[in-house]
Write an enzyme that holds these catalytic residues in place. Structure first.
Site, PDB file in Angstrom:
ATOM      1  CB  ALA A  64      -0.872  -0.012   1.242  1.00  0.00           C
ATOM      2  N   GLY A 107       0.662  -5.099   0.905  1.00  0.00           N
ATOM      3  CA  GLY A 107      -0.525  -5.161   0.055  1.00  0.00           C
ATOM      4  C   GLY A 107      -0.227  -5.775  -1.312  1.00  0.00           C
ATOM      5  CD  GLU A 110      -2.195  -7.894   2.896  1.00  0.00           C
ATOM      6  OE1 GLU A 110      -1.953  -6.709   2.553  1.00  0.00           O
ATOM      7  OE2 GLU A 110      -2.640  -8.199   4.009  1.00  0.00           O
ATOM      8  CD  GLU A 130       1.962  -5.775   5.609  1.00  0.00           C
ATOM      9  OE1 GLU A 130       2.808  -6.659   5.883  1.00  0.00           O
ATOM     10  OE2 GLU A 130       1.064  -5.923   4.762  1.00  0.00           O
TER      11      GLU A 130
HETATM   12  N1  CO8 Z   1       4.642   3.302  -0.406  1.00  0.00           N
HETATM   13  C1  CO8 Z   1       5.070   4.488  -0.871  1.00  0.00           C
HETATM   14  N2  CO8 Z   1       6.236   4.656  -1.489  1.00  0.00           N
HETATM   15  C2  CO8 Z   1       7.036   3.580  -1.637  1.00  0.00           C
HETATM   16  C3  CO8 Z   1       6.641   2.306  -1.171  1.00  0.00           C
HETATM   17  C4  CO8 Z   1       5.381   2.181  -0.519  1.00  0.00           C
HETATM   18  N3  CO8 Z   1       4.906   1.003  -0.061  1.00  0.00           N
HETATM   19  N4  CO8 Z   1       7.639   1.427  -1.446  1.00  0.00           N
HETATM   20  C5  CO8 Z   1       8.599   2.131  -2.067  1.00  0.00           C
HETATM   21  N5  CO8 Z   1       8.239   3.438  -2.180  1.00  0.00           N
HETATM   22  C6  CO8 Z   1       9.019   4.515  -2.825  1.00  0.00           C
HETATM   23  C7  CO8 Z   1      10.186   4.944  -1.956  1.00  0.00           C
HETATM   24  O1  CO8 Z   1       9.771   5.865  -0.978  1.00  0.00           O
HETATM   25  C8  CO8 Z   1      11.096   5.548  -2.995  1.00  0.00           C
HETATM   26  O2  CO8 Z   1      10.646   6.834  -3.300  1.00  0.00           O
HETATM   27  P1  CO8 Z   1      11.727   8.044  -3.489  1.00  0.00           P
HETATM   28  O3  CO8 Z   1      12.512   7.644  -4.717  1.00  0.00           O
HETATM   29  O4  CO8 Z   1      10.886   9.251  -3.686  1.00  0.00           O
HETATM   30  O5  CO8 Z   1      12.563   8.049  -2.252  1.00  0.00           O
HETATM   31  C9  CO8 Z   1      10.868   4.683  -4.225  1.00  0.00           C
HETATM   32  O6  CO8 Z   1       9.606   4.035  -4.009  1.00  0.00           O
HETATM   33  C10 CO8 Z   1      11.922   3.616  -4.398  1.00  0.00           C
HETATM   34  O7  CO8 Z   1      11.999   2.870  -3.207  1.00  0.00           O
HETATM   35  P2  CO8 Z   1      13.402   2.626  -2.429  1.00  0.00           P
HETATM   36  O8  CO8 Z   1      14.361   3.729  -2.675  1.00  0.00           O
HETATM   37  O9  CO8 Z   1      13.069   2.302  -1.007  1.00  0.00           O
HETATM   38  O10 CO8 Z   1      13.904   1.317  -3.199  1.00  0.00           O
HETATM   39  P3  CO8 Z   1      14.876   0.165  -2.669  1.00  0.00           P
HETATM   40  O11 CO8 Z   1      15.177  -0.674  -3.851  1.00  0.00           O
HETATM   41  O12 CO8 Z   1      15.994   0.748  -1.871  1.00  0.00           O
HETATM   42  O13 CO8 Z   1      13.966  -0.696  -1.624  1.00  0.00           O
HETATM   43  C11 CO8 Z   1      11.975  -1.855  -0.925  1.00  0.00           C
HETATM   44  C12 CO8 Z   1      12.873  -1.437  -2.114  1.00  0.00           C
HETATM   45  C13 CO8 Z   1      12.709  -2.852  -0.029  1.00  0.00           C
HETATM   46  C14 CO8 Z   1      10.739  -2.521  -1.533  1.00  0.00           C
HETATM   47  C15 CO8 Z   1      11.600  -0.607  -0.103  1.00  0.00           C
HETATM   48  O14 CO8 Z   1      11.109   0.384  -0.986  1.00  0.00           O
HETATM   49  C16 CO8 Z   1      10.534  -0.855   0.925  1.00  0.00           C
HETATM   50  O15 CO8 Z   1      10.823  -1.403   1.981  1.00  0.00           O
HETATM   51  N6  CO8 Z   1       9.247  -0.433   0.641  1.00  0.00           N
HETATM   52  C17 CO8 Z   1       8.183  -0.538   1.574  1.00  0.00           C
HETATM   53  C18 CO8 Z   1       7.680  -1.958   1.707  1.00  0.00           C
HETATM   54  C19 CO8 Z   1       6.569  -2.055   2.713  1.00  0.00           C
HETATM   55  O16 CO8 Z   1       6.758  -1.765   3.886  1.00  0.00           O
HETATM   56  N7  CO8 Z   1       5.375  -2.468   2.270  1.00  0.00           N
HETATM   57  C20 CO8 Z   1       4.229  -2.568   3.115  1.00  0.00           C
HETATM   58  C21 CO8 Z   1       3.424  -1.307   3.041  1.00  0.00           C
HETATM   59  S1  CO8 Z   1       2.083  -1.292   4.182  1.00  0.00           S
HETATM   60  C22 CO8 Z   1       0.950  -2.282   3.426  1.00  0.00           C
HETATM   61  O17 CO8 Z   1       1.097  -2.754   2.332  1.00  0.00           O
HETATM   62  C23 CO8 Z   1      -0.263  -2.495   4.227  1.00  0.00           C
HETATM   63  C24 CO8 Z   1      -1.325  -3.139   3.385  1.00  0.00           C
HETATM   64  C25 CO8 Z   1      -2.642  -2.938   4.054  1.00  0.00           C
HETATM   65  C26 CO8 Z   1      -3.761  -3.210   3.124  1.00  0.00           C
HETATM   66  C27 CO8 Z   1      -3.838  -2.321   1.920  1.00  0.00           C
HETATM   67  C28 CO8 Z   1      -4.625  -1.076   2.168  1.00  0.00           C
HETATM   68  C29 CO8 Z   1      -4.644  -0.213   0.895  1.00  0.00           C
END
Ligand code: CO8
Length: 256
Positions: A64, A107, A110, A130
């Site tokens: 998400a 998400g 999921e 998460e």
């Molecule tokens: N949301 C918003 N922005 C994101 C997300 C995200 N989930 N994931 C990555 N981004 C953005 C980063 O902020 C970054 O933006 P910017 O270039 O402006 O800084 C860009 O994407 C690239 O990401 P990274 O620089 O972090 O890339 P890396 O290759 O270093 O890392 C990862 C990749 C490991 C995937 C890392 O981006 C990460 O950990 N992302 C978050 C993963 C996460 O925690 N997911 C769970 C989110 S919560 C969720 O899904 C709850 C679901 C609930 C139900 C759904 C309701 C709608």
């Protein structure tokens, strides 16, 4: 090409592609709205028999959109009622194939689990991280993952944010097949076209019956299956399928 959700129909297969590369296909509220609308349009289109849901070769979806939620209060989250949209994905009757390459996290994992088959590239990574951002899965992760791979592996993913590689996910039963990175979409589409040669009503009822296995005790599930089996004898495709077999020719199914 800068549309956040790309949708196209190829033969009897509908393809929906997540397209927010700058945020790793983070599932914003707008993207989920567009996705669910596209899936429902495919579900209603009599020419579409099977649906493929894909990300890019680099990423399926990193979850998400955290920016949508970071400052939200409980009341805002509750009133937003975003899971109603996810419930609509569960109502899609046609078989759905997730084509996953790269991260399928939170998400994103999921969403893949809302599909009926998962074709993964060897670079796919499945996770429910998460816990690392102060929450837990909310779109079915604790339930679907546990049913797919069992309590003890699900717990490690949910409690400790461990990712599964494509091979681990395959061995655990989360993935239908693993293919080379550059093949993931072609293979998902190939599988979709192969399934789309089957009778469309039987496909939908068979999907419904398999999904009931998660909901019903065995005796009720068997009874449910039997009723759907009998129902198919009201279709022209059943007559055609069996007749074609006896006449040693390929069937011509019409979805009737
Ligand atoms: N949301 C918003 N922005 C994101 C997300 C995200 N989930 N994931 C990555 N981004 C953005 C980063 O902020 C970054 O933006 P910017 O270039 O402006 O800084 C860009 O994407 C690239 O990401 P990274 O620089 O972090 O890339 P890396 O290759 O270093 O890392 C990862 C990749 C490991 C995937 C890392 O981006 C990460 O950990 N992302 C978050 C993963 C996460 O925690 N997911 C769970 C989110 S919560 C969720 O899904 C709850 C679901 C609930 C139900 C759904 C309701 C709608």
């Amino acid at each position: 090409m800068d549309d956040i959700l790309l949708a196209r129909i190829d033969g009897n297969v509908g393809l929906a592609t997540l397209n927010r590369p700058e945020v790793l296909n983070a599932l914003s509220l707008e993207l989920m709205k567009r996705l669910v609308d596209a899936l429902e349009a495919f579900d209603a289109d009599p020419n579409v028999y099977v649906i493929v849901l894909a990300g890019s070769e680099k990423v399926f979806a990193a979850g998400a959109d955290i920016g949508d939620m970071a400052d939200a209060s409980l009341v805002e989250m509750y009133e937003r009622n975003q899971f109603a949209r996810w419930m609509r994905i569960k109502q899609i009757r046609k078989p759905m194939i997730a084509a996953v390459s790269g991260f399928a996290l939170g998400g994103g994992c999921e969403l893949a689990m809302h599909c009926d088959l998962i074709v993964a590239s060897e670079t796919a990574r499945f996770g429910q991280p998460e816990i690392n951002i102060g929450v837990m899965p909310g779109a079915g992760g604790t339930q679907r993952l546990t049913r797919a791979i069992g309590k003890f592996r699900a717990m490690e993913m949910v409690l400790n944010g461990r990712f599964l590689s494509a091979q681990e996910a395959f061995q655990a039963g989360l993935v239908t097949r693993v293919v080379a990175r550059e093949q993931f979409l072609a293979e998902a589409l190939r599988l979709a076209h192969e399934i789309a040669r089957r009778p469309p009503i039987a496909l939908k009822l068979a999907k419904e019956a398999v999904l009931k296995a998660d909901e019903l005790p065995l005796s009720e599930g068997l009874e449910y299956e039997r009723k759907l089996f009998y129902t198919l004898f009201a279709t022209r495709d059943q007559k055609e399928g069996m007749k074609a077999f006896l006449e040693k020719r390929p069937p011509r199914f019409e979805g009737r």
